[in-house]
Design an enzyme around this catalytic site. Structure first.
Site, PDB file in Angstrom:
ATOM      1  N   SER A   1       0.512  -1.343  -0.189  1.00  0.00           N
ATOM      2  CA  SER A   1       0.318   0.094   0.173  1.00  0.00           C
ATOM      3  C   SER A   1       1.077   1.551  -0.038  1.00  0.00           C
ATOM      4  CB  SER A   1      -1.400   0.042   1.340  1.00  0.00           C
ATOM      5  OG  SER A   1      -1.554   1.348   2.170  1.00  0.00           O
TER       6      SER A   1
ATOM      7  N   TYR B   1      -1.540  -0.999   9.754  1.00  0.00           N
ATOM      8  CA  TYR B   1      -1.369  -1.084   9.125  1.00  0.00           C
ATOM      9  C   TYR B   1      -0.007  -0.712   7.802  1.00  0.00           C
ATOM     10  CZ  TYR B   1      -3.425  -1.351   4.234  1.00  0.00           C
ATOM     11  OH  TYR B   1      -3.634  -1.497   3.122  1.00  0.00           O
TER      12      TYR B   1
ATOM     13  N   LYS C   1       2.049  -3.123   5.884  1.00  0.00           N
ATOM     14  CA  LYS C   1       2.948  -3.226   4.475  1.00  0.00           C
ATOM     15  C   LYS C   1       4.364  -2.583   4.231  1.00  0.00           C
ATOM     16  CE  LYS C   1      -1.369  -4.119   3.171  1.00  0.00           C
ATOM     17  NZ  LYS C   1      -2.090  -4.875   2.401  1.00  0.00           N
TER      18      LYS C   1
END
Ligand code: NAI
Length: 257
Positions: free
Chosen positions: A151, A165, A169
């Protein structure tokens, strides 16, 4: 069927076997469909077999071959069994797409241990488990394509509310680079794709006002589509990308340019 297109892009993956995690919806579904339409046999992986039925049906309707495999990507035993079943069924595994991912957004002072662990376990550990399991058949065949869906959050920028998150990533990109170096001699490439904001249920949950604000910061002035992420994956899965490894392709309409 040996060839088909995603956004007009044609690749021939006939005779190859692909595995896509999180294939029941969103980006994973588009990737599975693109690989299936390009001639690869596709193992569609998610936690709920029923939810995978629609993806399998879409690939079959397009003349391709696919099967659903129920698996929680955080479970080491389950991951090993799925890869064994795929190899037992189709004799090989050429393309692995680690796409399954979740968000549990909240600002750092309020982030719980569970929110941290859940996201890291799914997005990073899950990709590690599948990568480790897939390298067996790939090393045997001396060929492979591993594509990790990262991402821009983590790869290119931070994003408030996403400490868990973006850590997962960024970690995934670190793993991509290292495994790429480990496997390059065996003709196995390992790359990442970093999408920006893509229209899926994950971004749909954000609400119209936040999405409007996001759009205004994207030079392309729109969210991307799952098919546009699938196009980048299809390219990395193809023979044409044989000398690209350890890299990360950003698919974000210019947002982080
Ligand atoms: P989604 O929420 O629509 O789909 C996620 C898929 O992963 C579903 O099939 C779900 O069942 C599966 N999954 C989740 N946890 C799992 C587990 N423990 N075991 C097996 N399967 C599991 O998400 P979306 O939007 O399609 O995202 C796909 C990937 O793309 C994710 O890795 C996400 O982080 C990444 N991404 C998405 C962006 C977006 O704007 N939608 C932007 C950047 C990256």
């Amino acid at each position: 069927m040996s060839q088909a297109t995603t956004s007009g892009f044609t690749v021939d993956l006939s005779g190859q076997v692909a595995l896509v995690t999180g294939a029941s919806r969103g980006i994973g579904r588009s990737i599975a469909l693109a690989l299936g339409q390009s001639g690869a046999k596709v193992a569609c992986v998610a936690r709920n077999r029923d939810k995978l039925a629609e993806t399998v049906a879409a690939i079959t309707a397009a003349g391709g071959t696919a099967e659903a495999f129920e698996c929680d990507v955080t479970s080491s035993d389950s991951v090993t069994k799925v890869v064994e079943s795929v190899v037992e069924k189709w004799g090989q595994l050429d393309i692995l797409v680690n796409n399954a991912g979740i968000t549990r957004d909240t600002l750092i002072p309020r982030m719980t241990d569970e929110q941290w662990d859940e996201v890291l376990n799914t997005n990073l550990r899950g990709s590690f488990l599948f990568t480790r399991a897939a390298t067996g058949p790939m090393l045997q065949k001396r060929y492979g394509r591993i594509i990790n869906i990262a991402s821009v959050s983590g790869a290119n920028m931070g994003n408030p509310g996403q400490a868990n998150y973006s850590a997962s990533k960024a970690g995934l990109i670190g793993m991509t680079r290292t495994v790429a170096r480990e496997l390059a001699k065996r003709k196995i490439t390992v790359n990442a794709v970093a999408p920006g904001f893509i229209e899926t249920e994950m971004t749909g949950a954000m609400g119209d006002s936040i999405l409007g604000e996001i759009k205004s910061k994207i030079p392309a002035n729109r969210l991307g589509t799952a098919d546009e992420v699938a196009g980048a994956v299809l390219f990395l899965a193809s023979k044409a990308a044989g000398y690209i490894t350890g890299d990360c392709i950003t698919v974000d309409g210019g947002m982080t340019a």
